[in-house]
Design a protein around this motif. Structure first.
Motif, PDB file in Angstrom:
ATOM      1  N   LEU A   1       0.830  -1.204   0.000  1.00 30.97           N
ATOM      2  CA  LEU A   1       0.000   0.000   0.000  1.00 30.97           C
ATOM      3  C   LEU A   1       0.866   1.255   0.000  1.00 30.97           C
ATOM      4  O   LEU A   1       0.548   2.233  -0.688  1.00 30.97           O
ATOM      5  CB  LEU A   1      -0.925  -0.012   1.216  1.00 30.97           C
ATOM      6  CG  LEU A   1      -1.943   1.124   1.314  1.00 30.97           C
ATOM      7  CD1 LEU A   1      -2.836   1.157   0.078  1.00 30.97           C
ATOM      8  CD2 LEU A   1      -2.781   0.987   2.576  1.00 30.97           C
TER       9      LEU A   1
ATOM     10  N   ALA B   1       0.704   3.918  -2.984  1.00 27.77           N
ATOM     11  CA  ALA B   1       0.246   5.276  -2.684  1.00 27.77           C
ATOM     12  C   ALA B   1       1.293   6.312  -3.086  1.00 27.77           C
ATOM     13  O   ALA B   1       0.959   7.350  -3.673  1.00 27.77           O
ATOM     14  CB  ALA B   1      -0.073   5.396  -1.192  1.00 27.77           C
TER      15      ALA B   1
ATOM     16  N   GLU C   1       0.855   9.279  -5.810  1.00 29.35           N
ATOM     17  CA  GLU C   1       1.122  10.671  -5.433  1.00 29.35           C
ATOM     18  C   GLU C   1       2.056  11.348  -6.432  1.00 29.35           C
ATOM     19  O   GLU C   1       1.806  12.471  -6.880  1.00 29.35           O
ATOM     20  CB  GLU C   1       1.776  10.717  -4.045  1.00 29.35           C
ATOM     21  CG  GLU C   1       0.855  10.417  -2.899  1.00 29.35           C
ATOM     22  CD  GLU C   1       1.588  10.433  -1.574  1.00 29.35           C
ATOM     23  OE1 GLU C   1       0.919  10.593  -0.535  1.00 29.35           O
ATOM     24  OE2 GLU C   1       2.829  10.293  -1.570  1.00 29.35           O
TER      25      GLU C   1
ATOM     26  N   GLN D   1     -10.622  11.166   3.704  1.00 37.82           N
ATOM     27  CA  GLN D   1     -10.221   9.927   3.044  1.00 37.82           C
ATOM     28  C   GLN D   1     -11.362   8.925   2.970  1.00 37.82           C
ATOM     29  O   GLN D   1     -11.513   8.234   1.955  1.00 37.82           O
ATOM     30  CB  GLN D   1      -9.039   9.304   3.785  1.00 37.82           C
ATOM     31  CG  GLN D   1      -7.725  10.023   3.568  1.00 37.82           C
ATOM     32  CD  GLN D   1      -6.560   9.325   4.238  1.00 37.82           C
ATOM     33  OE1 GLN D   1      -6.753   8.402   5.018  1.00 37.82           O
ATOM     34  NE2 GLN D   1      -5.359   9.766   3.949  1.00 37.82           N
TER      35      GLN D   1
ATOM     36  N   ALA E   1      -4.742   2.538  -2.973  1.00 39.26           N
ATOM     37  CA  ALA E   1      -3.597   3.385  -3.327  1.00 39.26           C
ATOM     38  C   ALA E   1      -4.066   4.696  -3.950  1.00 39.26           C
ATOM     39  O   ALA E   1      -3.498   5.765  -3.685  1.00 39.26           O
ATOM     40  CB  ALA E   1      -2.671   2.640  -4.283  1.00 39.26           C
TER      41      ALA E   1
ATOM     42  N   LEU F   1      -5.365   7.125  -1.156  1.00 42.84           N
ATOM     43  CA  LEU F   1      -4.263   7.807  -0.479  1.00 42.84           C
ATOM     44  C   LEU F   1      -3.509   8.732  -1.430  1.00 42.84           C
ATOM     45  O   LEU F   1      -3.083   9.824  -1.046  1.00 42.84           O
ATOM     46  CB  LEU F   1      -3.299   6.776   0.105  1.00 42.84           C
ATOM     47  CG  LEU F   1      -3.804   5.943   1.288  1.00 42.84           C
ATOM     48  CD1 LEU F   1      -2.822   4.830   1.612  1.00 42.84           C
ATOM     49  CD2 LEU F   1      -4.020   6.831   2.511  1.00 42.84           C
ATOM     50  N   GLY F   2      -3.352   8.293  -2.667  1.00 49.90           N
ATOM     51  CA  GLY F   2      -2.571   9.063  -3.628  1.00 49.90           C
ATOM     52  C   GLY F   2      -3.220  10.366  -4.038  1.00 49.90           C
ATOM     53  O   GLY F   2      -2.530  11.338  -4.347  1.00 49.90           O
TER      54      GLY F   2
ATOM     55  N   PHE G   1       3.086   6.216   6.021  1.00 46.07           N
ATOM     56  CA  PHE G   1       2.325   5.071   5.529  1.00 46.07           C
ATOM     57  C   PHE G   1       2.685   3.792   6.280  1.00 46.07           C
ATOM     58  O   PHE G   1       1.858   2.890   6.405  1.00 46.07           O
ATOM     59  CB  PHE G   1       2.548   4.888   4.030  1.00 46.07           C
ATOM     60  CG  PHE G   1       1.909   5.960   3.190  1.00 46.07           C
ATOM     61  CD1 PHE G   1       0.623   6.389   3.461  1.00 46.07           C
ATOM     62  CD2 PHE G   1       2.585   6.549   2.140  1.00 46.07           C
ATOM     63  CE1 PHE G   1       0.025   7.385   2.700  1.00 46.07           C
ATOM     64  CE2 PHE G   1       2.000   7.540   1.375  1.00 46.07           C
ATOM     65  CZ  PHE G   1       0.707   7.963   1.660  1.00 46.07           C
TER      66      PHE G   1
END
Length: 306
Positions: free
Chosen positions: A101, A105, A109, A144, A177, A180-181, A242
């Motif tokens: 993960l 992520a 990003e 999120q 991912a 979060l990204g 993370f």
């Protein structure tokens, strides 16, 4: 270089010691009693005291902390009060999922944030720049769990492109991912734009333009390389963040990472697991920053390794 690394490692050990101490103190200030959690409500006082002695919780706090440090030096993170399993075993069982993960992520990003930040800097003050900054602010501000649920509803429930939850394949990784990204991508876009604008004001950029260098070369070769230092530092921080677990995202997608483990431990006041995960996360934060410090001179030769 050896002296530099030795100094940084010494600083890292001091930071880790401070983190474990603060975590220990904060946990013991909590009103919850882990022994009562383990023994249950119907346990007699004799049973409670017996469990307390077995766990060493009848000792003064400083002795408990020193015993923990002694075990930590041998790689022993203790034993979970609730799961009756070695903390090291529990963390290692969740580590592969968390590493996947984390890597996914960070990749999202960078793929989102860096191109958008460079484009916004190149189009400074224009509608494209304003639109990208509004989009990045929206991504940074969005909760999120809302983003995760929306992605699940659209791409898993409605379109059926990805599984609703679980772990084990690349298709399971995409939506967590991406959740979060998107948040991190907003930060990277804003940071990249700001760093690029600072570099584009420098005299050597003006000189490059005067020599006839193309816009693409100025942006990607001259400006971006010199604007990359804060980005590298941020990647180092993300590694530790993370690794400590993305609790909300892991809960939404049923991802069996360290975030789930530490959330369960907090609910059960499972002190060895909480302190163990904190120590591991701190190690990765320090490691990420150390890697960023080592990489920085290779990106910008003006930085001297002293």
């Amino acid at each position: 270089m050896a002296t530099y690394l030795a100094r940084r490692l010494g600083q890292a050990l001091f930071i880790l010691l401070g983190i474990t101490l603060v975590t220990y103190l904060l946990l013991f200030l909590l009103p919850a009693d882990p022994v009562r959690q383990i023994a249950g409500r119907s346990a007699t006082p004799e049973v409670v005291e017996s469990i307390r002695r077995q766990l060493g919780l009848d000792l003064p706090l400083w002795q408990q902390y020193l015993r923990y440090l002694g075990r930590l030096l041998t790689g022993d993170l203790g034993r979970s009060y609730a799961q009756k399993t070695e903390v090291t075993t529990l963390i290692l069982s969740r580590l592969p999922a968390t590493l996947q993960l984390m890597a996914g992520a960070i990749a999202v990003e960078l793929l989102i944030g860096l191109p958008l930040g460079v484009l916004a800097a190149a189009k400074r003050g224009r509608p494209v720049d304003r639109a990208l900054m509004v989009a990045s602010l929206t991504a940074v501000s969005a909760p999120q769990f809302v983003v995760g649920i929306l992605l699940l509803y659209v791409f898993a429930v409605q379109l059926g492109w990805f599984p609703i939850g679980g772990y084990g394949s690349f298709s399971h990784l995409v939506l967590p991912a991406l959740t979060l990204g998107l948040l991190g991508g907003g930060w990277y876009a804003r940071m990249t734009r700001s760093a690029m604008l600072d570099v584009l004001r420098q005299d050597y950029i003006t000189t490059a333009r005067a020599k006839g260098a193309g816009s693409a070369r100025i942006l990607l070769v001259h400006a971006f390389r010199n604007a990359a230092l804060p980005i590298i530092a941020m990647i180092g921080l993300d590694i530790g963040i993370f690794m400590s677990g993305a609790v909300v995202v892991e809960s939404v997608f049923g991802w069996p990472g360290i975030g789930q483990l530490v959330w369960q431990a907090i609910q059960l006041v499972d002190i060895p697991v909480i302190v163990g995960v904190t120590a591991v996360a701190a190690c990765f934060i320090v490691l990420g920053n150390l890697m960023a410090d080592i990489a920085a001179p290779f990106v910008d030769p003006r930085i001297k390794r002293r």
